[in-house]
Scaffold this motif. Structure first.
Motif, PDB file in Angstrom:
ATOM      1  N   VAL A   1       0.336  -1.390  -0.158  1.00 60.00           N
ATOM      2  CA  VAL A   1       0.150  -0.165  -0.036  1.00 60.00           C
ATOM      3  C   VAL A   1       0.986   1.381  -0.128  1.00 60.00           C
ATOM      4  O   VAL A   1       1.371   1.513   0.530  1.00 60.00           O
TER       5      VAL A   1
ATOM      6  N   VAL B   1       1.598   5.145   0.754  1.00 62.53           N
ATOM      7  CA  VAL B   1       0.530   6.416   1.421  1.00 62.53           C
ATOM      8  C   VAL B   1       0.865   7.293   1.466  1.00 62.53           C
ATOM      9  O   VAL B   1       2.623   7.727   1.279  1.00 62.53           O
TER      10      VAL B   1
ATOM     11  N   MET C   1      -4.029   7.359   1.681  1.00 63.73           N
ATOM     12  CA  MET C   1      -3.849   6.022   0.921  1.00 63.73           C
ATOM     13  C   MET C   1      -3.963   6.441  -0.661  1.00 63.73           C
ATOM     14  O   MET C   1      -5.159   6.165  -1.041  1.00 63.73           O
TER      15      MET C   1
ATOM     16  N   LYS D   1      -2.707   0.958  -4.008  1.00 63.75           N
ATOM     17  CA  LYS D   1      -2.356  -0.638  -3.331  1.00 63.75           C
ATOM     18  C   LYS D   1      -2.118  -1.699  -4.933  1.00 63.75           C
ATOM     19  O   LYS D   1      -2.818  -1.588  -6.232  1.00 63.75           O
TER      20      LYS D   1
ATOM     21  N   ALA E   1      -4.430   1.099   6.470  1.00 61.72           N
ATOM     22  CA  ALA E   1      -3.971   0.380   5.573  1.00 61.72           C
ATOM     23  C   ALA E   1      -3.996  -1.294   4.543  1.00 61.72           C
ATOM     24  O   ALA E   1      -4.382  -1.693   4.000  1.00 61.72           O
TER      25      ALA E   1
END
Length: 414
Positions: free
Chosen positions: A332, A334, A377, A380, A410
């Motif tokens: 993920v 961020v 976020m 992914k 996340a």
């Protein structure tokens, strides 16, 4: 048994599979048979309690409570690419907040459990696509979806080419006032179309008087695309399979993240990071400006940019996909505002995935809105059972100034 995460898929080892959908509350469960265009062909392709049998697909009550959609893949017509299994709440006005439905995929012949999936982070949704059974290269697979809709089963129906008619008022109560235009259908979820309960195909269009009531727009459909047609621009919640020419991309990629200060705002210091997770959604490691290399060099950070000024990516993270250890199944990406400035002071935030060797841009996601929060976020990457990776645009904001505060939300979003 495999516990699936959103977007993950598994090959089916059984010809006949049953999907049990259970929850602490009563659900209406249905199955829709979709052609290559993502739409039902006719009312025969909608299977639910009032129409419990379709081509190769049946509906029944699950032994332990809930409902079951059974798919005989050998009997599904050639023109059908996938069967989506949906769930909606039986109580009018109820949402999935605090309710976690679970889809359990079984071998329909011997009862053995193949996989399970519980969609995370449900809130105002009143209906959702739980899983889908789909064809890929002549074989059948199951994919965990968890796509929610705020406008009930009618939103799902509309998305997949079914239109829902208002039920006629009962003859015994002609004096009852008509329902307000924006009210949902009076029938319970799953009670479709005219009194027979049959859904109505989207074509030809229904007359205006039979149109469904106004409802909030459904979120973008989780359409699956690959890299064969060149660069892909994603919208929030859309997914792209990192496959080109039928082969998964396993070389090195670079995730570039960029931003600019909003009009008349001061320079803003944002920090890009990536968090690596295992199949249990537990953190394996994270890479950020204070830890530029992790996993024996499989992931590398470009270093900190203190202002966001200048053209091009502000920070970049290189991922050697083929070099990631097997225990890493999800990444993920961020961005955080360590100084505490809000994303409402940021303009043109984006992330883009590039081929690290050639510099070719493969996928891009531009944030189209901002929130006065300190973390977001962005995207992914999830490793599929087949070994290929899929990228999903996220754009979900949280309150966290550091990557440490992003680990839990996340992980829940995987």
């Amino acid at each position: 048994m495999t516990a699936m995460t959103p977007g993950s898929n598994l090959p089916l080892s059984a010809v006949r599979v049953a999907v049990d959908v259970t929850a602490p509350v009563r659900l209406d469960v249905s199955g829709l048979l979709l052609a290559a265009d993502g739409k039902v062909r006719s009312d025969d392709d909608f299977v639910f309690y009032n129409q419990p049998a379709g081509p190769g697909v049946t509906h029944s009550a699950a032994a332990g409570g809930g409902d079951t959609i059974t798919v005989d893949t050998a009997a599904v017509p050639e023109g059908i690419d996938k069967i989506v299994v949906t769930a909606s709440l039986d109580t009018p006005g109820a949402t999935f907040a605090g309710t976690e439905p679970t889809g359990t995929v079984r071998n329909a012949d011997d009862g053995s459990v193949l996989a399970s999936f519980t969609p995370p982070q449900l809130g105002t949704e009143t209906a959702l696509v739980v899983v889908e059974i789909y064809r890929r290269a002549g074989a059948w697979k199951v994919r965990a979806v968890g796509q929610g809709y705020a406008n009930g089963l009618a939103g799902i129906a509309t998305d997949f080419g079914v239109s829902v008619e208002e039920p006629a008022a009962p003859a015994a109560t002609p004096q009852a006032p008509p329902a307000p235009p924006a009210a949902p259908p009076a029938a319970p979820a799953g009670q479709w179309g005219p009194p027979t309960g049959a859904p109505v195909p989207a074509a030809p269009p229904a007359p205006a008087a039979a149109a469904p009531p106004a409802a909030p727009a459904a979120p973008p459909a989780p359409g699956k695309i690959n890299l064969d047609k060149g660069r892909v621009s994603l919208q929030k919640n859309q997914t792209v399979s990192l496959v080109k020419g039928g082969r998964p991309l396993l070389s090195s990629v670079r995730m570039g993240l960029g931003w600019e200060p909003a009009f008349r705002s001061k320079s803003i210091d944002l920090d890009a990071s990536v968090i690596a997770y295992g199949p249990d959604r537990k953190k394996v490691d994270n890479c950020f400006f204070g830890k530029l290399t992790i996993l024996n060099g499989a992931i590398q950070h470009s270093g900190d940019n203190l202002t966001g000024e200048g053209a091009g990516d502000d920070e970049a993270i290189t991922v050697h996909l083929g070099g990631l250890p097997p225990q890493v199944t999800g990444l993920v990406f961020v961005v955080n505002s360590f100084s505490g400035q809000k994303f409402s002071d940021v303009a043109k935030a984006y992330c883009r995935l590039l081929d690290a060797q050639s510099g070719e841009e493969l996928v891009r996601f531009d944030l189209t809105h901002s929130e006065p929060r300190t973390g977001v976020m962005m995207a992914k990457l999830i490793r599929q059972f087949s070994g290929e990776w899929e990228m999903t645009a996220m754009g979900e904001y949280v309150d966290s100034r550091t990557v440490r505060g992003m680990v839990k939300p996340a992980g829940q979003a995987l």
